[in-house]
Design a protein around this motif. Structure first.
Motif, mmCIF file in Angstrom:
data_model
loop_
_atom_site.group_PDB
_atom_site.id
_atom_site.type_symbol
_atom_site.label_atom_id
_atom_site.label_comp_id
_atom_site.label_asym_id
_atom_site.label_seq_id
_atom_site.Cartn_x
_atom_site.Cartn_y
_atom_site.Cartn_z
ATOM 1 N N SER A 106 -35.619 -45.043 -2.505
ATOM 2 C CA SER A 106 -36.875 -44.480 -2.968
ATOM 3 C C SER A 106 -37.442 -44.975 -4.038
ATOM 4 C CB SER A 106 -36.895 -42.957 -3.446
ATOM 5 O OG SER A 106 -36.070 -42.672 -4.309
ATOM 6 N N THR A 131 -40.879 -45.007 -7.001
ATOM 7 C CA THR A 131 -42.043 -43.986 -7.643
ATOM 8 C C THR A 131 -42.961 -45.121 -7.859
ATOM 9 O OG1 THR A 131 -40.148 -42.500 -8.731
ATOM 10 C CG2 THR A 131 -42.593 -42.702 -9.804
ATOM 11 N N THR A 161 -43.712 -40.129 -5.094
ATOM 12 C CA THR A 161 -42.245 -40.796 -4.534
ATOM 13 C C THR A 161 -42.354 -41.345 -3.161
ATOM 14 O OG1 THR A 161 -41.020 -39.495 -6.114
ATOM 15 C CG2 THR A 161 -39.781 -40.502 -4.402
ATOM 16 N N SER A 186 -40.125 -42.764 0.105
ATOM 17 C CA SER A 186 -38.605 -42.977 0.481
ATOM 18 C C SER A 186 -38.684 -43.172 1.995
ATOM 19 C CB SER A 186 -37.854 -41.811 0.322
ATOM 20 O OG SER A 186 -38.211 -40.643 0.653
ATOM 21 N N THR A 224 -34.896 -46.683 -7.057
ATOM 22 C CA THR A 224 -33.612 -45.871 -7.013
ATOM 23 C C THR A 224 -32.911 -46.741 -5.998
ATOM 24 O OG1 THR A 224 -34.374 -43.660 -7.600
ATOM 25 C CG2 THR A 224 -32.284 -43.926 -6.516
#
Length: 309
Positions: free
Chosen positions: A159, A161, A171, A173, A197
């Motif tokens: 993911s 941001t 966000t 993903s 992430t």
């Protein structure tokens, strides 16, 4: 708003409007690019957190300024005319956090992906070894879906941001990331990447380090790391190797101004003698023209070329 003259009073007014955020006016981007080339930017700002990014994004919107976002500027050529409007350089947003219970590393957009790989190693997490020698930032790596030695960002990023040009934070993903060969959704929606992430796999740190050292050894042996460059210039055409095509066309070592097709790896263009952005761009065009005439193969740029002539 005309910022090209870099007037001192204007600079003071801009700083006041931006609540003390570090701002430079009329400054050469060659100070920040890996090629050591590039004309002046009207405004360069160095945000340190998300709130400052929002302030800058809103300011650009209110003043109707073009907005350009850079990280380490490692896979980038800035033309000699520079960049109008506001340039954000995110390298001060460089925090990296490990979440061991989820086997995750979360890195801010301006962090170096090399540092993210090192952090993962120290946390005994595998998956970022391929990035151990890539000089770009997290944001740039996501933007380009950077890859090397069989690994790509799409393999490990779950993911991101982003901030829209309206200052909203989202966000993204899964399939929404739209990763492809040197492509991501960020290239389409113009969002500002704030963090990414990485979902990784526990492994023996000794094995992780061995893979990192192997990749970095291969990189040092094959790539012209001793000169300023923009990394790999062209995307690999299907069924061919770019460096081999350039060698067979007799272009290895060819120079335009101070830019040279590397004698160590023909897929790289290096700055050997005070090259300009125009030298780089003209040499790229020469390579593309020659390869097309010789092999009827179009070499598509991997490196981003931005700014004014």
């Amino acid at each position: 708003m005309n910022l090209i003259k870099g007037d001192d009073n204007l600079k003071t007014d801009v700083k006041a409007a931006l609540n003390g955020i570090e701002v430079h006016t009329n400054e050469p981007l060659s100070h920040y690019t890996f090629t050591k080339t590039g004309g002046k930017a009207d405004l360069i700002a160095f945000p340190t957190d998300t709130a400052q990014v929002r302030t800058l994004v809103n300011y650009a919107h209110q003043e109707q300024l073009p907005l350009t976002v850079l990280g380490n500027a490692s896979n980038l050529i800035v033309r000699d005319g520079g960049i109008r409007g506001l340039v954000l350089i995110l390298t001060q947003m460089n925090t990296i956090t490990v979440h061991p219970e989820q086997n995750q590393v979360v890195a801010a957009a301006g962090a170096r992906i090399i540092d993210a790989a090192e952090t993962a190693y120290h946390a005994a997490l595998s998956g970022l070894e391929f990035a151990a020698g890539i000089p770009g930032s997290i944001g740039g790596a996501v933007f380009m879906n950077a890859g090397a030695y069989g690994g790509e960002i799409k393999d490990v990023v779950t993911s991101i941001t982003v901030m829209t040009r309206d200052g909203e934070i989202h966000t993204i993903s899964g399939d929404g990331l739209d990763f492809g060969y040197r492509h991501s959704v960020v290239q389409e929606d113009n969002g500002v990447v704030l963090e990414a992430t990485f979902s990784l796999t526990p492994d023996d740190p000794v094995a992780i380090r061995a893979r990192m050292d192997d990749f970095n050894g291969r990189r040092a042996a094959r790539q012209p790391l001793e000169y300023p460059s923009c990394g790999s210039v062209f995307k690999r055409p299907k069924g061919h190797y770019t460096g081999q095509l350039i060698q067979e066309a007799g272009l290895q070592g060819r120079m335009v101004g101070g830019a040279q097709v590397s004698t160590k790896h023909a897929g790289f263009i290096v700055n050997v003698d005070h090259a300009t952005g125009s030298d780089y761009v003209n040499l790229i065009h020469l390579i593309q023209k020659t390869i097309w005439e010789r092999f009827q193969i179009h070499l598509e740029c991997e490196v981003r070329i931005i700014g004014e002539e």
